[in-house]
Scaffold this active site. Structure first.
Site, PDB file in Angstrom:
ATOM      1  N   SER A   1     -37.666 -12.178  31.760  1.00  0.00           N
ATOM      2  CA  SER A   1     -37.620 -10.880  31.074  1.00  0.00           C
ATOM      3  C   SER A   1     -37.828  -9.682  31.948  1.00  0.00           C
ATOM      4  O   SER A   1     -37.170  -9.371  32.710  1.00  0.00           O
ATOM      5  CB  SER A   1     -38.917 -10.990  29.918  1.00  0.00           C
ATOM      6  OG  SER A   1     -38.355  -9.907  28.955  1.00  0.00           O
TER       7      SER A   1
ATOM      8  N   GLU B   1     -32.869 -15.231  21.182  1.00  0.00           N
ATOM      9  CA  GLU B   1     -33.875 -14.213  22.076  1.00  0.00           C
ATOM     10  C   GLU B   1     -34.582 -13.496  20.919  1.00  0.00           C
ATOM     11  O   GLU B   1     -35.940 -13.336  21.202  1.00  0.00           O
ATOM     12  CB  GLU B   1     -33.424 -13.503  22.949  1.00  0.00           C
ATOM     13  CG  GLU B   1     -32.576 -14.040  24.068  1.00  0.00           C
ATOM     14  CD  GLU B   1     -33.384 -14.270  25.513  1.00  0.00           C
ATOM     15  OE1 GLU B   1     -34.568 -14.084  25.299  1.00  0.00           O
ATOM     16  OE2 GLU B   1     -32.914 -14.698  26.597  1.00  0.00           O
TER      17      GLU B   1
ATOM     18  N   HIS C   1     -36.955 -15.956  22.805  1.00  0.00           N
ATOM     19  CA  HIS C   1     -37.257 -15.211  23.991  1.00  0.00           C
ATOM     20  C   HIS C   1     -38.683 -15.889  24.585  1.00  0.00           C
ATOM     21  O   HIS C   1     -39.725 -15.805  23.776  1.00  0.00           O
ATOM     22  CB  HIS C   1     -37.640 -13.777  23.618  1.00  0.00           C
ATOM     23  CG  HIS C   1     -37.957 -12.948  24.858  1.00  0.00           C
ATOM     24  ND1 HIS C   1     -36.650 -12.822  25.871  1.00  0.00           N
ATOM     25  CD2 HIS C   1     -38.753 -12.200  25.407  1.00  0.00           C
ATOM     26  CE1 HIS C   1     -37.329 -11.998  26.774  1.00  0.00           C
ATOM     27  NE2 HIS C   1     -38.454 -11.677  26.674  1.00  0.00           N
TER      28      HIS C   1
END
Length: 545
Positions: free
Chosen positions: A225, A344, A451
């Site tokens: 990320s 995600e 995610h």
């Protein structure tokens, strides 16, 4: 594109702060897995000693792995060094205790255990030396560039597979990414201090890692990320040339075009006014005022929500946007593994719901698309027609697909397509729909492969916690770890007895689906994530990828 304000705490993956596309909250700990800290007995015990260029450090051995924790890689960025490029740490004479993690960098929702004196790294390595040194993997944590810490990740299995792992802290939020003309360096650059910290840590690795059994000429930079975005940023930054030889990017493709320095400095001026440093008689007075503001005030007043922080084009650390550099081949052409998770955005839909944002329904679906992506009503109508609620189990799952495809999946596909023209590139999609959601409350819809859910397959829980993975998922985890360390060792992700990970090219777009019972090649990623549609939406907005 921007989204509604939402966020999440690293501990337990529960909501706690503001979140924005472009300052995406991406880091996570595995809930309940962070260590409580070294005991007094451990600190007092004799352990392995390594000699760095600044002095000797004494670590500890845990389950056959030498851990050297809380090593300073730069001087404390305090006082006159606040909003300054990192400088060399001071030498020390006595053997330095390195059995406990250093302080976290200041961040929202966490005052205890944080300090501006936070530029520490940790080295995990196997005892004993080998002639060439072990491959090195340097991990950059996620957290929207506003939160996270180096001690949330246990790399024990990676180390047992023959690599040395380094984890690091870097300045976050306003302290790490505020740009203000009053803070500009002699070159005129401002902001990107967190990226400068990462480069300082990489320089420390190059200078010192051989003393820990690592090979300074075989370094893999990897992150998830915001850590993935950082890795992409370092791929295109002139200052990181020669500091790493491979890269792994997990869910880091959400911010393709960085803000101009002028835009970032305008936001910085607004922040300066907010903390009481407006209308100073000179730039030096403004800088002095900012450097005198209490840390708690800076953290409380820093950008969140739709503002957030992202790297900017300061002309020093970053001279051009990531997508431009990848398109023109002006990046460090190292072997790259890059990918995303299938679902995600469902995490952020869930977090918004937990924070009191109205749940997504068929009635408000189009309005929620507008709020999520910052598009016009007309464009939102096009998106709703492409992703009709009736085609999904529920409205939250539908908008989860919208966010996943628009923000992560198709950007990642674009990036690997561009990079593959210049360097050896491999792409993946993490697809385990049953990834454990440790400590996360029931929100009424499945989170799937959301995610950060792949992190528990790459890293281990810190003892005494145990893995939440099923036996089949532990097999997948072992396969993924082997792929990751193979990329570090050879520049090719491969593992014995598993499908060959195909080299990516823009024509066939073959990538690896990471799922149980075993990984498999997939070729329908672009169609499944509607990437041609999103390219058309971008073209309407005048965005060129």
């Amino acid at each position: 594109m921007r989204q509604h304000a939402t966020g999440w705490r690293l501990r337990g993956r529960l909501a706690a702060g503001a979140l924005a596309v472009g300052a995406l909250v991406g880091g996570t700990t595995l809930a309940g897995l962070a260590p409580a800290g070294a005991s007094t007995a451990l600190r007092a015990a004799r352990g392995p000693v390594a000699q760095t260029r600044l002095g000797a450090v004494r670590g500890k051995t845990v389950s056959g792995i030498n851990e050297f924790l809380g090593i300073p890689y730069a001087a404390p960025p305090t006082g006159k060094l606040r909003w300054h490029a990192p400088e060399r740490a001071a030498r020390w004479r006595a053997v330095r205790d390195a059995t406990a993690f250093g302080a976290h960098c200041p961040q929202p929702g966490s005052a205890a255990g944080t300090s501006e004196n936070c530029l520490f790294l940790n080295v995990f390595t196997k005892p004993g030396a080998i002639r060439a040194g072990r491959p090195v993997m340097v991990w950059i944590h996620g957290g929207a560039l506003v939160s996270g810490a180096s001690d949330s990740y246990n790399p024990a299995s990676l180390v047992r597979d023959g690599v040395t792992v380094v984890t690091l802290n870097y300045r976050l939020g306003a302290l790490g990414f505020l740009a203000d003309s009053a803070l500009a360096s002699r070159t005129g650059a401002a902001g990107n201090y967190g990226l400068m910290d990462q480069q300082a840590a990489l320089r420390w690795v190059k200078a010192n890692i051989s003393r820990f059994g690592g090979n300074p000429r075989n370094v893999t930079l990897f992150g998830e990320s915001a850590g993935g975005l950082s890795t992409l940023s370092q791929l295109v930054s002139p200052g990181s040339a020669g500091l790493f030889q491979r890269a792994i990017i997990e869910s880091g493709s959400y911010n393709q075009t960085q803000a101009s320095l002028a835009s970032a400095e305008a936001s910085g001026a607004t922040f300066a006014a907010k903390v009481g440093c407006a209308s100073q008689p000179s730039s030096s007075a403004t800088a002095a005022c900012l450097r005198a503001v209490p840390v708690a005030t800076l953290v409380a007043d820093q950008n969140g929500g739709a503002g957030g922080y992202t790297p900017n084009l300061d002309g020093l650390v970053l001279k051009q946007s990531i997508v431009t550099a990848l398109r023109t081949g002006q990046f460090h052409r190292v072997p790259v593994v890059m990918g995303t998770n299938h679902d995600e955005w469902r995490l952020f839909v869930a977090l918004a719901q937990l924070e009191g944002v109205p749940a997504v329904t068929a009635a408000n679906y189009q309005a929620q698309i507008q709020g999520t992506l910052g598009v016009s009503a007309a464009v939102a109508a096009q998106i709703a027609a492409q992703y009709p609620v009736a085609s999904f189990p529920s409205a939250p799952v539908a908008i989860g697909a919208v966010g996943t495809d628009a923000i992560f999946a198709c950007n990642s596909l674009n990036d690997v397509s561009l990079m593959s023209k210049f360097t050896r590139t491999f792409s993946y999609e993490f697809n385990d729909q049953n990834a454990p959601q440790v400590g996360f409350p029931n929100v009424g819809f499945p989170l799937g492969a959301d995610h950060a859910s792949e992190l528990q397959y790459v890293f281990d829980p810190f003892p005494p916690a145990t893995s939440a993975l099923s036996p089949a998922q532990r097999v997948l985890s072992a396969q993924m770890k082997a792929y990751w360390t193979s990329q570090a060792k050879r520049g090719f992700p491969e593992t014995a007895g598993q499908p060959l990970w195909p080299l990516f090219n823009a024509g066939t777009q073959r990538m690896l689906s990471l799922d149980e019972p075993r990984p498999a090649v997939e070729t329908n990623f672009a169609a499944e994530h509607h990437c041609a549609f999103w390219a058309g939406i971008a073209a309407q907005a005048g965005v060129t990828n």
